[in-house]
Design a protein around this motif. Structure first.
Motif, mmCIF file in Angstrom:
data_model
loop_
_atom_site.group_PDB
_atom_site.id
_atom_site.type_symbol
_atom_site.label_atom_id
_atom_site.label_comp_id
_atom_site.label_asym_id
_atom_site.label_seq_id
_atom_site.Cartn_x
_atom_site.Cartn_y
_atom_site.Cartn_z
ATOM 1 N N GLY A 13 -9.357 8.256 -10.585
ATOM 2 C CA GLY A 13 -8.956 8.849 -9.312
ATOM 3 C C GLY A 13 -8.962 7.804 -8.213
ATOM 4 N N ARG A 14 -8.328 8.124 -7.118
ATOM 5 C CA ARG A 14 -8.209 7.181 -6.005
ATOM 6 C C ARG A 14 -9.562 6.747 -5.456
ATOM 7 N NH1 ARG A 14 -9.200 7.899 -1.013
ATOM 8 N NH2 ARG A 14 -9.123 10.157 -1.191
ATOM 9 N N ARG A 15 -10.463 7.701 -5.205
ATOM 10 C CA ARG A 15 -11.757 7.341 -4.611
ATOM 11 C C ARG A 15 -12.557 6.435 -5.541
ATOM 12 N NH1 ARG A 15 -11.954 13.184 -2.772
ATOM 13 N NH2 ARG A 15 -12.659 13.437 -4.896
ATOM 14 N N THR A 16 -12.562 6.727 -6.821
ATOM 15 C CA THR A 16 -13.286 5.883 -7.774
ATOM 16 C C THR A 16 -12.658 4.501 -7.833
ATOM 17 O OG1 THR A 16 -13.940 7.811 -9.063
ATOM 18 C CG2 THR A 16 -14.057 5.679 -10.175
ATOM 19 N N PHE A 17 -11.322 4.440 -7.833
ATOM 20 C CA PHE A 17 -10.643 3.149 -7.873
ATOM 21 C C PHE A 17 -10.971 2.328 -6.631
ATOM 22 C CE2 PHE A 17 -7.106 0.301 -6.918
ATOM 23 C CZ PHE A 17 -7.111 -0.459 -8.078
ATOM 24 N N GLU A 18 -10.963 2.956 -5.462
ATOM 25 C CA GLU A 18 -11.277 2.237 -4.233
ATOM 26 C C GLU A 18 -12.704 1.704 -4.258
ATOM 27 O OE1 GLU A 18 -10.278 5.020 -1.142
ATOM 28 O OE2 GLU A 18 -8.144 4.508 -1.235
ATOM 29 N N ALA A 30 -8.482 -7.129 -16.366
ATOM 30 C CA ALA A 30 -7.196 -7.821 -16.281
ATOM 31 C C ALA A 30 -6.248 -7.442 -17.414
ATOM 32 C CB ALA A 30 -7.421 -9.328 -16.254
ATOM 33 N N ASP A 31 -6.751 -7.195 -18.603
ATOM 34 C CA ASP A 31 -5.899 -6.869 -19.749
ATOM 35 C C ASP A 31 -5.857 -5.375 -20.051
ATOM 36 O OD1 ASP A 31 -5.380 -9.572 -20.138
ATOM 37 O OD2 ASP A 31 -7.155 -9.826 -21.395
ATOM 38 N N VAL A 32 -6.218 -4.548 -19.073
ATOM 39 C CA VAL A 32 -6.296 -3.102 -19.250
ATOM 40 C C VAL A 32 -5.266 -2.430 -18.352
ATOM 41 C CG1 VAL A 32 -7.809 -1.104 -18.938
ATOM 42 C CG2 VAL A 32 -8.754 -3.223 -19.836
ATOM 43 N N ASP A 33 -4.518 -1.471 -18.892
ATOM 44 C CA ASP A 33 -3.575 -0.697 -18.079
ATOM 45 C C ASP A 33 -4.361 0.329 -17.264
ATOM 46 O OD1 ASP A 33 -1.105 -1.847 -18.902
ATOM 47 O OD2 ASP A 33 -1.250 -0.731 -20.785
ATOM 48 N N ILE A 34 -4.299 0.203 -15.933
ATOM 49 C CA ILE A 34 -5.013 1.112 -15.042
ATOM 50 C C ILE A 34 -3.998 2.063 -14.419
ATOM 51 C CG2 ILE A 34 -6.434 1.307 -12.967
ATOM 52 C CD1 ILE A 34 -7.381 -1.583 -13.535
ATOM 53 N N VAL A 35 -4.318 3.357 -14.461
ATOM 54 C CA VAL A 35 -3.479 4.378 -13.851
ATOM 55 C C VAL A 35 -4.349 5.132 -12.841
ATOM 56 C CG1 VAL A 35 -2.036 6.409 -14.220
ATOM 57 C CG2 VAL A 35 -2.176 4.639 -15.988
ATOM 58 N N VAL A 36 -3.874 5.211 -11.590
ATOM 59 C CA VAL A 36 -4.588 5.936 -10.547
ATOM 60 C C VAL A 36 -3.865 7.257 -10.301
ATOM 61 C CG1 VAL A 36 -5.283 5.945 -8.118
ATOM 62 C CG2 VAL A 36 -5.464 3.838 -9.463
ATOM 63 N N VAL A 37 -4.612 8.355 -10.381
ATOM 64 C CA VAL A 37 -4.054 9.679 -10.088
ATOM 65 C C VAL A 37 -4.359 9.989 -8.632
ATOM 66 C CG1 VAL A 37 -4.077 12.133 -10.645
ATOM 67 C CG2 VAL A 37 -4.397 10.437 -12.468
ATOM 68 N N VAL A 41 -1.980 8.430 -2.100
ATOM 69 C CA VAL A 41 -1.637 7.012 -2.159
ATOM 70 C C VAL A 41 -0.368 6.854 -2.980
ATOM 71 C CG1 VAL A 41 -2.393 4.752 -2.986
ATOM 72 C CG2 VAL A 41 -4.032 6.290 -1.922
ATOM 73 N N LYS A 42 0.569 6.076 -2.472
ATOM 74 C CA LYS A 42 1.843 5.907 -3.181
ATOM 75 C C LYS A 42 2.022 4.513 -3.777
ATOM 76 C CE LYS A 42 2.993 10.062 -2.126
ATOM 77 N NZ LYS A 42 2.640 11.079 -3.065
ATOM 78 N N ASN A 43 1.264 3.522 -3.283
ATOM 79 C CA ASN A 43 1.495 2.166 -3.759
ATOM 80 C C ASN A 43 0.214 1.343 -3.697
ATOM 81 O OD1 ASN A 43 2.724 -0.182 -4.624
ATOM 82 N ND2 ASN A 43 3.493 -0.714 -2.604
ATOM 83 N N ILE A 44 -0.173 0.786 -4.837
ATOM 84 C CA ILE A 44 -1.223 -0.214 -4.933
ATOM 85 C C ILE A 44 -0.616 -1.319 -5.790
ATOM 86 C CG2 ILE A 44 -3.535 -0.777 -5.726
ATOM 87 C CD1 ILE A 44 -4.237 2.208 -5.499
ATOM 88 N N PRO A 45 -0.415 -2.504 -5.231
ATOM 89 C CA PRO A 45 0.240 -3.572 -5.997
ATOM 90 C C PRO A 45 -0.419 -3.812 -7.353
ATOM 91 C CG PRO A 45 -0.017 -4.208 -3.708
ATOM 92 C CD PRO A 45 -0.774 -2.924 -3.877
ATOM 93 N N GLY A 46 0.390 -3.793 -8.408
ATOM 94 C CA GLY A 46 -0.072 -4.062 -9.763
ATOM 95 C C GLY A 46 -0.719 -2.884 -10.467
ATOM 96 N N ILE A 47 -0.767 -1.719 -9.806
ATOM 97 C CA ILE A 47 -1.415 -0.543 -10.382
ATOM 98 C C ILE A 47 -0.409 0.598 -10.429
ATOM 99 C CG2 ILE A 47 -3.289 1.149 -10.107
ATOM 100 C CD1 ILE A 47 -4.290 -1.690 -10.718
ATOM 101 N N LYS A 48 -0.364 1.313 -11.525
ATOM 102 C CA LYS A 48 0.508 2.483 -11.657
ATOM 103 C C LYS A 48 -0.149 3.670 -10.954
ATOM 104 C CE LYS A 48 3.898 4.974 -13.306
ATOM 105 N NZ LYS A 48 5.254 4.839 -12.808
ATOM 106 N N ILE A 49 0.595 4.306 -10.053
ATOM 107 C CA ILE A 49 0.129 5.488 -9.330
ATOM 108 C C ILE A 49 0.931 6.682 -9.827
ATOM 109 C CG2 ILE A 49 -0.230 6.577 -7.080
ATOM 110 C CD1 ILE A 49 -1.701 3.961 -7.276
#
Length: 137
Positions: A13-18, A30-37, A41-49
């Motif tokens: 989630g966004r709060r945990t990611f922040e 670095a080698d892990v695909d991170i997805v933020v639900v 938030v619509k854009n975090i560079p390098g992270i799929k939202i």
């Protein structure tokens, strides 16, 4: 971190990611695909939202992942559990008493009950115990 590296991804989630990012997190992933639900938030560079659990799972499936790791708070966990897409739960139990803990709910409208089976447990040190369960479907 160990589980995220094993499956190659995690959904957060966004709060945990922040909070993770604020403490210098991200480097070990670095080698892990991170997805933020997040719906805000619509854009975090390098992270799929994405806006929903299903979008997160679809994205990871398209990237070739067969397993997804969910890491975050009760709202995120409850969103996935409520859709019936969670097969296993891993709890880290710390030797701390607090007024409010993680409250996982199967369904907020109707009482539901599911059996869980203990698969494994281990000590992580400093009095922390990890419990690994499978959920009966």
């Amino acid at each position: 971190m160990e589980h995220a590296k094993t499956v190659g991804n995690f959904i957060v989630g966004r709060r945990t990611f922040e909070g993770m990012r604020g403490s210098g997190g991200g480097g070990p992933f670095a080698d892990v695909d991170i997805v933020v639900v997040s719906k805000s938030v619509k854009n975090i560079p390098g992270i799929k939202i994405v806006e929903s659990p299903q979008e997160a799972l679809n994205y990871l499936h398209e990237k070739g992942h067969q397993t997804a790791l969910i890491a975050g708070g009760a709202d995120l966990h409850n969103a996935f559990i409520g859709q019936g897409v969670v097969d296993e739960l891993i709890f880290n139990v710390a030797p701390v008493l607090e007024g409010k803990g993680l409250n996982l709910l199967l369904n907020t409208e109707h009482y539901q009950y599911k059996d869980v089976e203990l698969l494994d447990f281990k000590s992580l040190g400093s009095g922390v115990v990890q419990l690994h369960y499978t959920i009966s479907h």
